[in-house]
Design a protein around this motif. Structure first.
Motif, mmCIF file in Angstrom:
data_model
loop_
_atom_site.group_PDB
_atom_site.id
_atom_site.type_symbol
_atom_site.label_atom_id
_atom_site.label_comp_id
_atom_site.label_asym_id
_atom_site.label_seq_id
_atom_site.Cartn_x
_atom_site.Cartn_y
_atom_site.Cartn_z
ATOM 1 N N GLN A 85 56.981 -0.616 -12.059
ATOM 2 C CA GLN A 85 57.071 -1.337 -10.796
ATOM 3 C C GLN A 85 55.673 -1.803 -10.391
ATOM 4 O O GLN A 85 54.942 -1.100 -9.702
ATOM 5 C CB GLN A 85 57.701 -0.460 -9.719
ATOM 6 C CG GLN A 85 59.173 -0.154 -9.963
ATOM 7 C CD GLN A 85 59.804 0.615 -8.828
ATOM 8 O OE1 GLN A 85 59.137 1.043 -7.900
ATOM 9 N NE2 GLN A 85 61.113 0.810 -8.900
ATOM 10 N N CYS A 86 55.348 -2.994 -10.814
ATOM 11 C CA CYS A 86 54.023 -3.566 -10.576
ATOM 12 C C CYS A 86 53.942 -4.080 -9.143
ATOM 13 O O CYS A 86 54.676 -4.993 -8.762
ATOM 14 C CB CYS A 86 53.779 -4.685 -11.584
ATOM 15 S SG CYS A 86 52.270 -5.605 -11.320
ATOM 16 N N ASN A 123 57.346 -10.287 -18.112
ATOM 17 C CA ASN A 123 57.882 -8.940 -17.922
ATOM 18 C C ASN A 123 56.770 -7.905 -18.003
ATOM 19 O O ASN A 123 55.829 -8.049 -18.798
ATOM 20 C CB ASN A 123 58.933 -8.629 -18.991
ATOM 21 C CG ASN A 123 60.163 -9.504 -18.862
ATOM 22 O OD1 ASN A 123 60.628 -9.783 -17.763
ATOM 23 N ND2 ASN A 123 60.697 -9.953 -19.992
ATOM 24 N N SER A 131 50.782 -0.126 -10.750
ATOM 25 C CA SER A 131 52.192 0.228 -10.789
ATOM 26 C C SER A 131 52.399 1.517 -9.990
ATOM 27 O O SER A 131 51.593 2.446 -10.084
ATOM 28 C CB SER A 131 52.643 0.431 -12.239
ATOM 29 O OG SER A 131 53.922 1.027 -12.303
ATOM 30 N N LYS A 137 60.536 -5.680 -12.198
ATOM 31 C CA LYS A 137 59.489 -5.453 -13.192
ATOM 32 C C LYS A 137 59.023 -6.759 -13.854
ATOM 33 O O LYS A 137 59.021 -6.901 -15.078
ATOM 34 C CB LYS A 137 59.973 -4.456 -14.258
ATOM 35 C CG LYS A 137 60.333 -3.090 -13.694
ATOM 36 C CD LYS A 137 60.783 -2.122 -14.773
ATOM 37 C CE LYS A 137 61.116 -0.761 -14.178
ATOM 38 N NZ LYS A 137 61.570 0.209 -15.207
ATOM 39 N N PRO A 152 58.124 -6.173 -8.073
ATOM 40 C CA PRO A 152 58.148 -4.804 -8.604
ATOM 41 C C PRO A 152 59.527 -4.275 -8.960
ATOM 42 O O PRO A 152 59.665 -3.526 -9.937
ATOM 43 C CB PRO A 152 57.514 -3.985 -7.465
ATOM 44 C CG PRO A 152 57.549 -4.847 -6.264
ATOM 45 C CD PRO A 152 57.517 -6.252 -6.739
ATOM 46 N N ASP A 177 55.833 -3.439 -17.660
ATOM 47 C CA ASP A 177 56.365 -2.082 -17.791
ATOM 48 C C ASP A 177 56.061 -1.313 -16.508
ATOM 49 O O ASP A 177 54.918 -0.945 -16.253
ATOM 50 C CB ASP A 177 55.738 -1.384 -19.002
ATOM 51 C CG ASP A 177 56.210 0.052 -19.141
ATOM 52 O OD1 ASP A 177 57.296 0.367 -18.624
ATOM 53 O OD2 ASP A 177 55.474 0.860 -19.749
#
Length: 340
Positions: free
Chosen positions: A168-169, A164, A184, A146, A143, A166
């Protein structure tokens, strides 16, 4: 004498008829074998396409189970520079347990029969969520950089490609048709993405424009008795488990005073979901039909700030990781319980 000859002739004709029938049956079996093999191959392919974790899901009612302690599994190695933070785990075939060690930026593979380390690999960031994929692979979220890191689980753990993302996974699970569901925390949303990283759909607000999530750290997809599959998301800031359909629409939400700071979720069969109550120091079982939440383990079983949980139905073993702000004994082990 003539009557005897007639009887013998009748028996002979019957024998010939039986032999012919047997030959016909053998021919039919030969013709069916390729079809049966094809059917078995299709079933095996179908199971692989679903999710490897489905093989470990059980159909028993764990709310009626009692649990006894088994020897813990030590996971800290000489290569580790910090105490462990085991943010997630997954059961593999052949009694192997895959662990994401956040503080040591690594994925570890344990043998649960010997409690020995089999493999360890460093990652380009701190891992959090993890899910199994078809083809002896796993996906791990990173996270704070990313990214999603893919690894091979065949033999020693080895790094594969990186995708990659978009935001903070944190949470992740395999969906179907090479799709992943991820959550996220910044920004707070749930996203359907292709395994190559292309975003297909996301949700962060309800129909009135109100945010659906505050901090969704974990999620899981369950497909035991749900057609189509459903998604469960744990939101630690609202103490809520949220149920979504495949269109990312909210179906239901669950709360209970005995559940505080929910983290890892693990589907264990028909309408049952294991939940880690991090601030309530317990492992809970959610009945998704009735909404009833039952405590399975708590402080009496030395459950303190549980982070992740998984269950092996074949061996009736429950695995739990905890993280208690640097309490080394608890941080560096996987706790194991047997259900009776």
């Amino acid at each position: 004498m003539q009557q005897h000859q007639k009887q013998m002739k009748a028996v002979s004709q019957k024998g010939e008829s039986t032999a012919a029938a047997g030959q016909q049956e053998q021919q039919q079996q030969k013709e069916q074998q390729p079809r049966q093999l094809e059917t078995m191959q299709q079933q095996q392919k179908h199971m692989q396409e679903l999710s490897p974790k489905a093989l470990n899901q059980c159909r028993a009612d764990l709310s009626q189970s009692q649990f006894s302690k088994l020897p813990y599994i030590p996971v800290k190695t000489a290569a580790d520079t910090s105490e462990c933070f085991l943010a997630s785990m997954a059961l593999l075939s052949r009694d192997r347990l895959l662990l994401a060690d956040c503080r040591n930026c690594s994925v570890k593979l344990m043998d649960t029969t010997t409690n020995n380390m089999m493999s360890q690999v460093k990652l380009p960031g701190e891992p959090w969520g993890m899910c199994l994929l078809p083809g002896d692979r796993a996906a791990v979220t990173l996270p704070w950089v990313k990214k999603i890191q893919f690894v091979s689980t065949q033999g020693n753990i080895t790094l594969q490609e990186v995708v990659n993302v978009d935001g903070q996974c944190h949470g992740i699970d395999f969906f179907c048709d090479d799709n992943l569901i991820v959550s996220s925390t910044n920004p707070a949303k749930v996203v359907l993405i292709h395994i190559k990283g292309k975003v297909k759909k996301s949700v962060d607000k309800d129909s009135s424009g109100k945010p659906l999530f505050q901090k969704p750290e974990y999620l899981t997809v369950t497909r035991e008795s749900q057609t189509p599959p459903v998604i469960y998301v744990s939101d630690i800031d609202t103490n809520t488990i949220i149920k979504l359909n495949i269109s990312l629409e909210v179906l239901q939400s669950y709360q209970d005073p005995i559940l505080k700071y929910p983290r890892c979720l693990a589907a264990v069969g028909d309408n049952q979901l294991l939940v880690c109550g991090s601030d309530s120091d317990n492992i809970l079982l959610l009945d998704t039909l009735t909404g009833k939440i039952t405590q399975l383990l708590g402080e009496e079983e030395e459950i303190e700030m549980p982070q992740s949980v998984t269950y092996c139905s074949l061996k009736k073993m429950l695995f739990v990781t905890c993280w208690h702000y640097g309490r080394c004994y608890s941080d560096n082990i996987v706790k194991v319980f047997y259900s009776v």
